[in-house]
Design a protein around this motif. Structure first.
Motif, short mmCIF file in Angstrom:
data_model
loop_
_atom_site.label_atom_id
_atom_site.label_comp_id
_atom_site.label_asym_id
_atom_site.label_seq_id
_atom_site.Cartn_x
_atom_site.Cartn_y
_atom_site.Cartn_z
N LEU A 24 26.94 45.71 21.64
CA LEU A 24 28.18 46.00 22.16
C LEU A 24 29.17 45.16 22.88
O LEU A 24 28.63 44.39 23.68
N LEU A 25 30.28 45.20 22.56
CA LEU A 25 31.46 44.11 23.26
C LEU A 25 31.17 44.48 24.78
O LEU A 25 31.18 45.42 25.36
N LYS A 26 31.00 42.92 25.48
CA LYS A 26 31.16 43.05 26.83
C LYS A 26 32.36 42.14 27.22
O LYS A 26 32.69 40.99 26.97
N GLU A 27 33.33 43.00 27.99
CA GLU A 27 34.70 42.49 28.25
C GLU A 27 35.34 41.66 27.00
O GLU A 27 35.64 40.60 26.91
N PRO A 28 35.59 42.76 26.13
CA PRO A 28 36.17 42.18 24.75
C PRO A 28 37.56 41.55 25.00
O PRO A 28 38.42 42.18 25.74
N VAL A 29 37.44 40.62 24.12
CA VAL A 29 38.83 40.01 23.94
C VAL A 29 39.21 39.77 22.66
O VAL A 29 38.27 39.58 21.69
N ASN A 64 42.27 45.87 26.39
CA ASN A 64 41.78 46.95 27.14
C ASN A 64 41.44 48.35 26.52
O ASN A 64 40.50 49.19 26.86
N MET A 65 41.86 48.66 25.15
CA MET A 65 41.51 49.70 24.48
C MET A 65 40.07 49.54 24.09
O MET A 65 39.41 50.46 24.27
N LEU A 66 39.61 48.52 23.69
CA LEU A 66 38.38 48.23 23.24
C LEU A 66 37.35 48.31 24.52
O LEU A 66 36.36 49.09 24.29
N ALA A 67 37.72 47.76 25.37
CA ALA A 67 37.13 47.96 26.77
C ALA A 67 36.80 49.41 27.12
O ALA A 67 35.51 49.78 27.64
N GLU A 68 37.85 50.32 27.27
CA GLU A 68 37.61 51.67 27.40
C GLU A 68 36.78 52.32 26.41
O GLU A 68 35.96 53.17 26.85
N VAL A 69 36.93 52.06 25.22
CA VAL A 69 36.16 52.76 24.23
C VAL A 69 34.64 52.36 24.51
O VAL A 69 33.63 53.27 24.33
N VAL A 70 34.50 51.07 24.52
CA VAL A 70 32.79 50.76 24.91
C VAL A 70 32.18 51.38 25.92
O VAL A 70 31.13 51.79 26.34
N GLU A 71 33.18 51.35 27.09
CA GLU A 71 32.83 52.13 28.38
C GLU A 71 32.38 53.51 28.29
O GLU A 71 31.16 53.84 28.81
N LYS A 72 33.19 54.17 27.33
CA LYS A 72 32.99 55.52 27.03
C LYS A 72 31.55 55.70 26.35
O LYS A 72 30.95 56.65 26.64
N ARG A 73 31.36 54.90 25.29
CA ARG A 73 30.22 54.86 24.49
C ARG A 73 28.99 54.83 25.57
O ARG A 73 27.87 55.27 25.56
N LYS A 74 29.16 53.89 26.47
CA LYS A 74 28.19 53.57 27.71
C LYS A 74 27.47 54.70 28.33
O LYS A 74 26.55 55.17 28.55
N LYS A 75 28.83 55.48 28.72
CA LYS A 75 28.70 56.82 29.64
C LYS A 75 28.11 57.81 28.89
O LYS A 75 27.43 58.61 29.59
#
Length: 361
Positions: free
Chosen positions: A21-26, A71-82
Motif C-alpha cells: 500500500l502506498l506510503k506518502e503517495p506522490v 493528498n487524495m490517495l493519502a487519505e484513501v490509504v489512511e482510511k483503509r489502514k484504519k
C-alpha cells in the motif's frame, strides 16, 4: 464478488515498485503514483544519466520532476489502514533460492520474475512486465520465460545484443562484431540459423527415437530369450528328475524280469534233465506214464514283457533284449532236441497173448 472488488480496489492503491500500500503517495507527470521513497530511490539511480523515467510506462522526463504529495490517495490509504483492510496484495510471490528476481522491485524481498526481455535485458514480475504489454514501443520487444542467463545474450566486447550468427566461426555475434572481427564471414540472423538448426535437431531426434525403439526391441528380445533359457533350464531339471524316476522304476522292473528269467531257465534245465533221464529208461510203462506230464510244457513260452523307453534306457534295453534272444534260442534248441529224442525211442510191445499161460505171463 464483493471480495473481488475489494482486492481490485486495493491493487489500485498499491505501489508498483514495492507492491505494498502506498506510503506518502506522490504522482509523477505521466499520472502514475508511487511511494515517495520508492520513486526517489529509482530516480536517484538515474542522476548520472540525467534522464528520469516512469517505472511503469517508461515515459522519460528532463529535468527531474518535483514530487508533490497526492493528498487524495493519502487519505484513501489512511482510511483503509484504519478500517483494517490493509493486507498483502493478491498473487504475491517472493523470489526464493533458484528463482529469478524482478529487476525493478526494490527492498530486500523482491518479487519473482515471470518474464525476461531480451532487448531490455531485464526480468520483470507480474506488475512490472505490464508496460511491455501496453506501451507501443515495448510491445515489439522479445519476451521469454524468466531466465538468469540474460547476460549470455549480450556481446562481451560491445555490450550489444547478440542477434547474428557467424557460420564461419560457429558463434553468436552482435552487429558491431560483424563489421569488425567477423567482417567478410558467412553470417546470418540468429533466427534464421535457429530455424535451420531446429530442422537438423528434428532429424537428429527422429534418428535417436529410431535407435531407442531398436534398442528397446533388442532389449525385449533379450528378455524373451533370457526367459526362454530359464524356462528351458527349469524344464530340463524337471525332465532330469522324471528320467531318474523312470530309470529307477524300469531298472527295478528289469531286475525282476531277469530274476524271473533265471528261475525259468533253472526250471527248464531241471525238466530237461528229467526228460533226458526218461529218454534212457528201459521201463516202457514208466516212460509212457511219465511222458505225458513231462512232455507238456508247464512254463509259458511267452516271456513277460517290459515297457522300456530306448531313448532313456538304451543300455538296459539292449541287455534285456540279449537275454531274451538267448533264452528263446535256448528253448527252441533244447525243446527240439528233446522232441527228437522222444520220437526216436522204439516202443516194443509184447505180442498179444493167445493162451491162458501167455496172458498170465
Amino acid at each position: 464478488m464483493a471480495q473481488q472488488g475489494i482486492l481490485l480496489d486495493q491493487d489500485q492503491f498499491c505501489c508498483s515498485v514495492c507492491l505494498d500500500l502506498l506510503k506518502e503517495p506522490v504522482t509523477i507527470p505521466c499520472g502514475h503514483s508511487y511511494c515517495r521513497s520508492c520513486i526517489e530511490g529509482c530516480w536517484d539511480q538515474d542522476d548520472l544519466k540525467g534522464i528520469y523515467s516512469c517505472p511503469q510506462c517508461r515515459q522519460t522526463f528532463t529535468p527531474r520532476p518535483a514530487l508533490r504529495k497526492n493528498n487524495m490517495l493519502a487519505e484513501v490509504v489512511e482510511k483503509r489502514k484504519k478500517t483494517g483492510l490493509q493486507a498483502d496484495p493478491p498473487d504475491l510471490s517472493y523470489a526464493g533460492p533458484g528463482d529469478v528476481a524482478c529487476d525493478f522491485c526494490t527492498g530486500t524481498r523482491k518479487q519473482k520474475a515471470l518474464m525476461s526481455c531480451l532487448v531490455c535485458v531485464v526480468s520483470s514480475c507480474k506488475t512490472h512486465i505490464q508496460p511491455h504489454y501496453s506501451v507501443p514501443g515495448l510491445k515489439k520487444h522479445k519476451l521469454v520465460k524468466a531466465s538468469t542467463q540474460l547476460q549470455e545474450n549480450i556481446c562481451s566486447s560491445h555490450d550489444e545484443l547478440l542477434k547474428i550468427y557467424c557460420r564461419t566461426d560457429q558463434n553468436c555475434i552482435c552487429y558491431l562484431c560483424m563489421v569488425d572481427d567477423h567482417k567478410g564471414h558467412d553470417t546470418v540472423s540468429a533466427a534464421a540459423e535457429r530455424t535451420e538448426k531446429q530442422s537438423q535437431l528434428g532429424m537428429s531426434q527422429q534418428k535417436l527415437q529410431q535407435r531407442i525403439q531398436e534398442r528397446e526391441k533388442e532389449l525385449k528380445d533379450d528378455r524373451i530369450f533370457t526367459e526362454l533359457i530359464h524356462s528351458i533350464e527349469r524344464r530340463r531339471s524337471e525332465v532330469k528328475e522324471l528320467i531318474r524316476a523312470q530309470e529307477k522304476a524300469q531298472v527295478s522292473q528289469a531286475d525282476g524280469l531277469l530274476e524271473q528269467l533265471e528261475q525259468e531257465i533253472a526250471e527248464l534245465r531241471r525238466r530237461n534233465a528229467e526228460l533226458e533221464q526218461l529218454s534212457h529208461t528201459e521201463d516202457h510203462i514208466h516212460f509212457l506214464q511219465s511222458y505225458q506230464s513231462l512232455s507238456s510244457p508247464s512254463i509259458s513260452s511267452d516271456l513277460p514283457s517290459i515297457v522300456i523307453h530306448p531313448q532313456y534306457f538304451g543300455g538296459v534295453n539292449k541287455a534285456v533284449s540279449d537275454v531274451r534272444e538267448k533264452l528263446e534260442d535256448f528253448l527252441k534248441r533244447e525243446w527240439t532236441k528233446i522232441s527228437t529224442t522222444v520220437i526216436s525211442v522204439d516202443v516194443l510191445l509184447p505180442p498179444e497173448p493167445k493162451t491162458r499161460e501167455q496172458f498170465l505171463q
